[in-house]
Design a protein around this motif. Structure first.
Motif, PDB file in Angstrom:
ATOM      1  N   SER A 253      50.592   5.702  41.762  1.00 35.06           N
ATOM      2  CA  SER A 253      51.298   4.617  42.451  1.00 35.06           C
ATOM      3  C   SER A 253      50.847   3.255  41.935  1.00 35.06           C
ATOM      4  N   TYR A 254      49.577   3.160  41.522  1.00 35.69           N
ATOM      5  CA  TYR A 254      49.109   1.872  41.007  1.00 35.69           C
ATOM      6  C   TYR A 254      49.844   1.506  39.721  1.00 35.69           C
ATOM      7  N   GLN A 255      50.264   2.512  38.946  1.00 29.79           N
ATOM      8  CA  GLN A 255      51.016   2.229  37.728  1.00 29.79           C
ATOM      9  C   GLN A 255      52.396   1.675  38.061  1.00 29.79           C
ATOM     10  N   ASP A 256      53.027   2.225  39.108  1.00 26.40           N
ATOM     11  CA  ASP A 256      54.307   1.672  39.552  1.00 26.40           C
ATOM     12  C   ASP A 256      54.122   0.235  40.037  1.00 26.40           C
ATOM     13  N   ALA A 257      53.022  -0.008  40.745  1.00 23.45           N
ATOM     14  CA  ALA A 257      52.744  -1.364  41.221  1.00 23.45           C
ATOM     15  C   ALA A 257      52.506  -2.314  40.049  1.00 23.45           C
ATOM     16  N   MET A 258      51.747  -1.871  39.055  1.00 23.85           N
ATOM     17  CA  MET A 258      51.458  -2.726  37.908  1.00 23.85           C
ATOM     18  C   MET A 258      52.728  -3.026  37.106  1.00 23.85           C
ATOM     19  N   ARG A 259      53.609  -2.047  36.972  1.00 22.71           N
ATOM     20  CA  ARG A 259      54.874  -2.306  36.269  1.00 22.71           C
ATOM     21  C   ARG A 259      55.687  -3.364  37.013  1.00 22.71           C
ATOM     22  N   ASP A 260      55.670  -3.284  38.342  1.00 23.01           N
ATOM     23  CA  ASP A 260      56.390  -4.268  39.145  1.00 23.01           C
ATOM     24  C   ASP A 260      55.781  -5.657  38.972  1.00 23.01           C
ATOM     25  N   ILE A 261      54.462  -5.727  38.958  1.00 24.98           N
ATOM     26  CA  ILE A 261      53.772  -7.012  38.801  1.00 24.98           C
ATOM     27  C   ILE A 261      54.078  -7.621  37.434  1.00 24.98           C
ATOM     28  N   ARG A 262      54.011  -6.807  36.391  1.00 28.38           N
ATOM     29  CA  ARG A 262      54.258  -7.319  35.036  1.00 28.38           C
ATOM     30  C   ARG A 262      55.700  -7.773  34.856  1.00 28.38           C
ATOM     31  N   ALA A 263      56.601  -7.185  35.639  1.00 26.35           N
ATOM     32  CA  ALA A 263      58.014  -7.559  35.554  1.00 26.35           C
ATOM     33  C   ALA A 263      58.352  -8.750  36.442  1.00 26.35           C
ATOM     34  N   GLY A 264      57.348  -9.270  37.156  1.00 30.58           N
ATOM     35  CA  GLY A 264      57.596 -10.403  38.032  1.00 30.58           C
ATOM     36  C   GLY A 264      58.057 -10.019  39.418  1.00 30.58           C
TER      37      GLY A 264
END
Length: 510
Positions: free
Chosen positions: A102-113
């Motif tokens: 789930s942290y990877q999904d969160a990080m992808r969201d963060i990197r995408a703004g």
């Protein structure tokens, strides 16, 4: 694969349909309600013409995207969907994300703004990963604005300090208090004949072990002969899982009890030493006293070995003591309620090193929720966190035999708060002590890579593909140094020293 389910996935099929229905209803309701003004969304004030309820803010028309781990974790939020809609006008869209990634999904969201989630659910080991990436909103101003400090003060101190704070700020709300304890078979330990036989063989009384050395002798004693009601040869030891992806949860508290730590203040691996080696050798000895094939079993398969056999010592998380008595929980499939009558509760053993005794329990996994820094509705999202920490609301998921949410609030350990489940006072008293002595997650950026490197070498030694424990740890240590350099050693040191300061603030002797 179906036979590789984690303990948190066992009930996914049973709750998935309900969650889908509730989420769909929430979305349908939201589509019929006019959206609030931008000011109402950003400040938490009610939209023009919308009356507040009992002085609380309203967020009519707001739908929050809530990341959730699946299965047994859904009740943490599903118990509150109607409440949030009625009290605040908030609808919740639940978006499942697998526990370990789930942290990877969160990080992808963060990197995408941002934009995919308003609220993230992660293991607390990833707090630093998301915070360092600038993706988590600090909560202190919202806590003050909505007079919510008593809710965070009600979190068990160690859990709050270790898993809610980052660089002096509050960034998360815990929602699941995973800490492991020792469960032991009272019918074995209290049998006068076994006590006599044990003392004759080992020279000391059969008792709940204080040290891992004592624990090994007890595990050896109860392995290979029919000492329990099954009439089959019993076993001395079992832990929650020996799976590669989770094996550090068993080894790390032993390593810390022997005087090690994740890292030194100079950022060298704090376990590539006698402490780490001793813990690894002892852990492999324990495998000799576990049911056959344990090294390859999943969480639920491991528990089946515990209830299908006579096992003297079991290291497991709080859900066994909380749910084990329920005829409807997943433990009941193996006859849990009847067998719980013979179970006692204790802290994990420790080591005495140079006259100093340390013992740590495993404070791994658990779950926290955080507000995305990119959420357009932070005040509405905060109402969700506030609801999840309000004792009379929070208890709904803890008192649910289909829920994986264990105790973490100071008010959670009172037997009278449970209306459906029947955990014993003895269990709750020990659980309250255990959570104050947990060895926690590392929490710095890159923790997923660090753990993968360590897990691989620990498991290699346990399976026999590496015969030398020192070589196994040295190989992992070399990988850790590479990871540290890649993430910027000076920044990693800054992050680690802050984590280490919180360890000490929480009372860890490291």
């Amino acid at each position: 694969m179906a036979d590789r389910l984690t303990r948190r996935e066992v009930l996914r099929a049973g709750t998935g349909a309900l969650v889908g229905l509730l989420a769909a209803c929430s979305q349908q309701q939201a589509s019929k309600t006019p959206a609030p003004s931008p000011a109402a969304q950003s400040t938490g004030q009610a939209a023009a013409g919308t009356p507040a309820v009992s002085g609380e803010p309203r967020f009519d028309g707001v739908t929050l995207k809530y990341m959730s781990h699946p299965g047994q974790i859904h009740p943490i939020i599903t118990h509150h969907l109607d409440y949030l809609k009625e009290k605040y006008g908030i609808s919740i869209q639940i978006i499942d994300s697998p526990d370990p990634t789930s942290y990877q999904d969160a990080m992808r969201d963060i990197r995408a703004g941002g934009g995919q989630f308003d609220i993230y659910m992660i293991f607390p080991r990833y707090n630093g990963e998301l915070a360092a990436a600038g993706g988590i909103r600090e909560l202190d101003d919202l806590i003050q604005k909505y007079n919510a400090k008593p809710l965070w003060d009600n979190i068990m101190d160690a859990y709050r300090i270790l898993y809610s704070e980052w660089h002096g700020k509050i960034i998360t709300a815990p929602v699941d208090g995973d800490v492991a304890m020792m469960y032991y078979r009272k019918d074995a330990f209290e049998n006068p004949d076994y006590q006599k036989q044990f003392k004759e063989k080992y020279g000391f009384d059969l008792r709940v072990p204080r040290t891992w050395e004592e624990c090994l002798k007890i595990a050896e004693f109860f392995t290979g002969w029919a000492w329990g009601p099954t009439g089959k040869p019993g076993y001395g030891f079992q832990t929650s899982t020996w799976d590669r992806a989770f094996i550090e949860q068993q080894w790390a508290p032993m390593m810390a009890s022997a005087g090690g730590n994740w890292l030194t203040e100079d950022l060298d691996p704090g376990w590539n030493n006698d402490a780490g080696t001793r813990a690894l050798i002892d852990l492999k000895h324990f495998l000799d006293f576990a049911p056959p094939g344990s090294i390859s079993l999943s969480w639920n398969q491991t528990m089946e070995t515990v209830f299908a056999n006579d096992v003297a010592i079991i290291l497991w998380y709080m859900d066994l003591g909380r749910l084990g008595w329920s005829p409807n929980s997943w433990f009941a499939k193996s006859g849990g309620p009847e067998k719980m009558k013979n179970i006692g509760y204790a802290e994990w053993p420790g080591y005495e090193i140079n006259g100093k005794y340390r013992n740590y329990n495993s404070m791994f996994y658990g779950r926290v929720v955080a507000i995305s820094k990119f959420s357009k509705n932070p005040d509405a999202a905060f109402m969700v966190l506030k609801t999840l920490l309000t004792p009379e609301r929070r208890v709904l998921s803890m008192d649910d035999d289909q829920s994986g949410s264990d105790m973490f609030l100071k008010t959670d350990y009172d037997p009278s708060v449970f209306k459906k489940l029947t955990p014993t006072k003895e269990f709750l008293d020990v659980a309250k002590v255990v959570i104050t002595k947990g060895f926690p997650e590392m929490q710095i950026p890159g923790v997923g890579e660090y753990m993968d490197a360590l897990q691989g070498q620990i498991h290699a030694y346990l399976t026999g593909s590496e015969s030398d424990p020192k070589k196994a740890l040295q190989a992992a240590a070399e990988r850790w140094k590479e990871i540290t350099d890649r993430y910027n050693r000076s920044k990693q040191k800054e992050y680690w020293l802050e984590v280490l300061e919180r360890y000490r603030k929480a009372g860890l002797q490291v």
